[in-house]
Each structure stands twice: as C-alpha cells, then as structure tokens.
Design a protein around this motif. Structure first.
Motif, PDB file in Angstrom:
ATOM      1  N   GLY A 221       0.805  -1.212   0.000  1.00 30.86           N
ATOM      2  CA  GLY A 221       0.000   0.000   0.000  1.00 30.86           C
ATOM      3  C   GLY A 221       0.836   1.259   0.000  1.00 30.86           C
ATOM      4  N   ARG A 222       2.117   1.146  -0.383  1.00 30.78           N
ATOM      5  CA  ARG A 222       3.042   2.276  -0.337  1.00 30.78           C
ATOM      6  C   ARG A 222       3.296   2.843  -1.734  1.00 30.78           C
ATOM      7  NH1 ARG A 222       3.285   4.362   4.642  1.00 30.78           N
ATOM      8  NH2 ARG A 222       3.765   2.791   6.211  1.00 30.78           N
ATOM      9  N   SER A 223       3.429   4.163  -1.804  1.00 28.98           N
ATOM     10  CA  SER A 223       3.876   4.795  -3.038  1.00 28.98           C
ATOM     11  C   SER A 223       5.399   4.873  -3.019  1.00 28.98           C
ATOM     12  CB  SER A 223       3.275   6.196  -3.170  1.00 28.98           C
ATOM     13  OG  SER A 223       3.691   7.000  -2.083  1.00 28.98           O
ATOM     14  N   ALA A 224       5.985   5.216  -4.144  1.00 31.74           N
ATOM     15  CA  ALA A 224       7.438   5.307  -4.239  1.00 31.74           C
ATOM     16  C   ALA A 224       7.796   6.321  -5.311  1.00 31.74           C
ATOM     17  CB  ALA A 224       8.035   3.935  -4.584  1.00 31.74           C
ATOM     18  N   THR A 225       9.051   6.721  -5.324  1.00 26.22           N
ATOM     19  CA  THR A 225       9.548   7.598  -6.380  1.00 26.22           C
ATOM     20  C   THR A 225      10.613   6.859  -7.181  1.00 26.22           C
ATOM     21  OG1 THR A 225      11.217   8.550  -4.907  1.00 26.22           O
ATOM     22  CG2 THR A 225       9.108   9.684  -5.054  1.00 26.22           C
ATOM     23  N   ILE A 226      10.733   7.221  -8.467  1.00 27.57           N
ATOM     24  CA  ILE A 226      11.741   6.611  -9.338  1.00 27.57           C
ATOM     25  C   ILE A 226      12.634   7.711  -9.890  1.00 27.57           C
ATOM     26  CG2 ILE A 226      12.173   5.257 -11.410  1.00 27.57           C
ATOM     27  CD1 ILE A 226       9.523   3.890 -11.055  1.00 27.57           C
ATOM     28  N   GLU A 237      23.055   3.977 -17.191  1.00 26.79           N
ATOM     29  CA  GLU A 237      21.923   4.536 -16.472  1.00 26.79           C
ATOM     30  C   GLU A 237      21.086   3.427 -15.842  1.00 26.79           C
ATOM     31  OE1 GLU A 237      19.605   7.138 -18.858  1.00 26.79           O
ATOM     32  OE2 GLU A 237      21.048   8.801 -18.685  1.00 26.79           O
ATOM     33  N   PHE A 238      20.603   3.694 -14.625  1.00 26.78           N
ATOM     34  CA  PHE A 238      19.757   2.751 -13.888  1.00 26.78           C
ATOM     35  C   PHE A 238      18.556   3.511 -13.324  1.00 26.78           C
ATOM     36  CE2 PHE A 238      24.149   1.311 -13.493  1.00 26.78           C
ATOM     37  CZ  PHE A 238      24.068  -0.030 -13.852  1.00 26.78           C
ATOM     38  N   LYS A 239      17.550   2.748 -12.925  1.00 25.41           N
ATOM     39  CA  LYS A 239      16.395   3.311 -12.230  1.00 25.41           C
ATOM     40  C   LYS A 239      16.534   3.031 -10.726  1.00 25.41           C
ATOM     41  CE  LYS A 239      14.236   4.774 -15.908  1.00 25.41           C
ATOM     42  NZ  LYS A 239      14.078   6.219 -16.164  1.00 25.41           N
ATOM     43  N   GLU A 240      16.399   4.077  -9.934  1.00 21.67           N
ATOM     44  CA  GLU A 240      16.489   3.944  -8.474  1.00 21.67           C
ATOM     45  C   GLU A 240      15.138   4.266  -7.850  1.00 21.67           C
ATOM     46  OE1 GLU A 240      19.718   5.460  -5.349  1.00 21.67           O
ATOM     47  OE2 GLU A 240      18.281   7.041  -5.893  1.00 21.67           O
ATOM     48  N   ILE A 241      14.621   3.303  -7.085  1.00 20.11           N
ATOM     49  CA  ILE A 241      13.333   3.457  -6.403  1.00 20.11           C
ATOM     50  C   ILE A 241      13.591   3.876  -4.955  1.00 20.11           C
ATOM     51  CG2 ILE A 241      11.251   2.265  -5.618  1.00 20.11           C
ATOM     52  CD1 ILE A 241      11.718   0.308  -7.973  1.00 20.11           C
ATOM     53  N   THR A 242      12.862   4.869  -4.495  1.00 20.23           N
ATOM     54  CA  THR A 242      12.918   5.274  -3.091  1.00 20.23           C
ATOM     55  C   THR A 242      11.545   5.072  -2.463  1.00 20.23           C
ATOM     56  OG1 THR A 242      14.615   6.938  -3.548  1.00 20.23           O
ATOM     57  CG2 THR A 242      13.415   7.130  -1.464  1.00 20.23           C
TER      58      THR A 242
END
Length: 285
Positions: A221-226, A237-242
């Motif tokens: 149920g959590r949102s995140a940023t990319i 280049e990579f994608k980092e999720i916080t």
C-alpha cells in the motif's frame, strides 16, 4: 523457488511461535508472580485476569482481535496471519505455563531486568520474522498517520494509560516496576529486531522498476519515487526506487525485493521523521 518460499514461511512461523512461548514464560515465571505487569494489550489482559475469573490466555486472544484487523488493513494479510500465530502462541503459552515455578522472587530490580529481557527477546524474535505479539504497536502505527506524532511517541503515550490501569491492581510500585520492565523489553526488541517503531527508507536500484513499484503498491500500500541514476565508472543509467515504510513492514519489503529482483542493489536508511508528501498508505489485503 516455491519450495524455498514455503520453507522460509514455515521457518518464520516456527520462530514466531517460539517468540510467543518465550514471552509467555517471562510473564508467568518472572513478572506476574511478582505483581509486575507488561505494557500494551497484554498488560490490560493481566489486569483483567487479576480482577475476574477469566484466564489470561483467553483475554490476550480476544482483546487483540481488533488490533489484528488493523494489522490486516494497514500492513497486509501475511503480517496479520503471522500476528495471529504469535498472539495465539502467547495466549496458549500463558495457559500452559501458568503453574511453572517462579525463577526469581522478591528482588524488584532483578525481576524487572530479567522479565524485560525475556519478554523483549520473545517479542523481538516475532517481529523479526514478520509477526507481532501485541496489538498496541499496530494501533500506534495507524494513529501516527492521522496525528502529528511519531510511532514511538504514541506507543509511550498509549502505554502511559495502560500503566495507570496497572496501578489500580498492582499499586504504584507495581506499575512503576511494570513500566521499567516494559522499557527494558523495548530496548531488547531494538537489539533483536532492529527497531520496533519509526520508519526506514529503502533505495533500490533494479532492472525491474515498474514491476517493483507496482508490487510494493499492491502488497504494502506504499507509493514510491523513481529516479534515473548513472554509474560513476560504467556511465550506465539505472532506475532507483525510493520508498519509505514503517519498520513492521521491513520484512515484507525485503521479501518483495527478493522475489522481483534478487540481484537488486539495496540500501536502507534510518528515518528520524516523515512529514508531508505521500507517506500515507492505502489499505492492503
């Protein structure tokens, strides 16, 4: 992979049961015979069991039901199931160990220290494996999203009223010793489980960012940023999720990462305070 997941799940449940039994032993062999209580729902159950003919085990099981529902809605099905297992283990353990010999008698300091360590160790084992033995922590997590206070502050606040109730049965001295034992237990939990309350920030560099974010949203149920990040040497280049979660969700978060991308690069940070943004979460099932 499926066999591994089943084996891991069974292992977790075994340790949750073990944690419940250890906590039950701390209650029945150390604290209760010396008129010292615990905090949370267990503390209220102890008080009621002293005033009525109802057994402690039944009270622990019944009074935790609404808090298990909160855990189900706010943290998820697996956490709620594990918590049911832990609470039932604690309830059955107190019934089976009701007449075990008292290992410490009379020495107030030793009683509070030993009782707090034993109970904290049991609760820490349960929390480390994705379950809980007391529902007040789930209530504190829920209230922290609706009130301008941290989870740890709310746990202390809620237990303040618990110890007032304890004082009506065990007296001021008994309530004070109970508070000390609970404090010691909370510190032991910090050592065993790496923290009972508060938040943690996960930074995940993965090749499966979309799948990872969707799974975190659906199961936590959590949102995140990319964010897009670049390797200093490879220039790739990579994608980092916080994503910021509460600590009771940490075990489930690690499971999600392991299932989606076992090779993901993960860093975990302690979070002192969270305000604003989209830290609020939706119900999960």
């Amino acid at each position: 992979m499926k066999k591994h997941q089943i084996s891991k799940s069974l292992t977790q449940k075994f340790f949750i049961i073990l944690g419940g039994l250890i906590a039950a032993y701390g209650l029945e062999a150390v604290l209760i015979p010396n008129n010292v209580s615990d905090g949370g729902v267990t503390g209220i159950s102890i008080v009621i069991s002293q005033l009525t003919p109802l057994s402690l085990g039944i009270l622990i099981a019944v009074l935790n039901i609404p808090f298990i529902y909160l855990g189900y809605k706010q943290i998820g099905k697996s956490f709620a199931i594990n918590s049911v297992i832990g609470i039932i283990s604690l309830a059955i353990g107190t019934s089976l160990m009701h007449h075990v010999p008292t290992i410490i008698k009379g020495d107030a300091l030793l009683v509070t220290v030993a009782g707090g360590i034993i109970i904290g160790f049991g609760m820490g084992i349960a929390l480390r494996n994705g379950g809980a033995l007391d529902g007040i922590d789930m209530l504190a997590v829920l209230l922290s999203r609706k009130l301008p206070f941290g989870t740890s502050d709310l746990i202390l606040f809620l237990n303040f009223f618990v110890f007032i109730i304890v004082a009506t049965v065990f007296g001021f001295k008994g309530a004070l010793l109970s508070a000390i034992a609970y404090y010691i237990a909370s510190k032991v939990i910090l050592i065993v489980e790496e923290g009972l309350s508060g938040s943690k920030s996960f930074k995940i560099i993965t090749t499966e960012p979309v799948n990872m974010v969707e799974t975190i949203r659906d199961r936590l149920g959590r949102s995140a940023t990319i964010n897009t990040v670049q390797g200093a040497y490879s220039n790739q280049e990579f994608k980092e999720i916080t994503c910021i979660i509460n600590r009771m969700e940490e075990s489930k978060m690690k499971t999600i990462i392991r299932e989606i991308d076992p090779s993901a690069f993960v860093t975990v940070y302690e979070v002192i305070e969270v305000k604003g943004g989209n830290f609020q979460k939706r119900d999960v099932h």
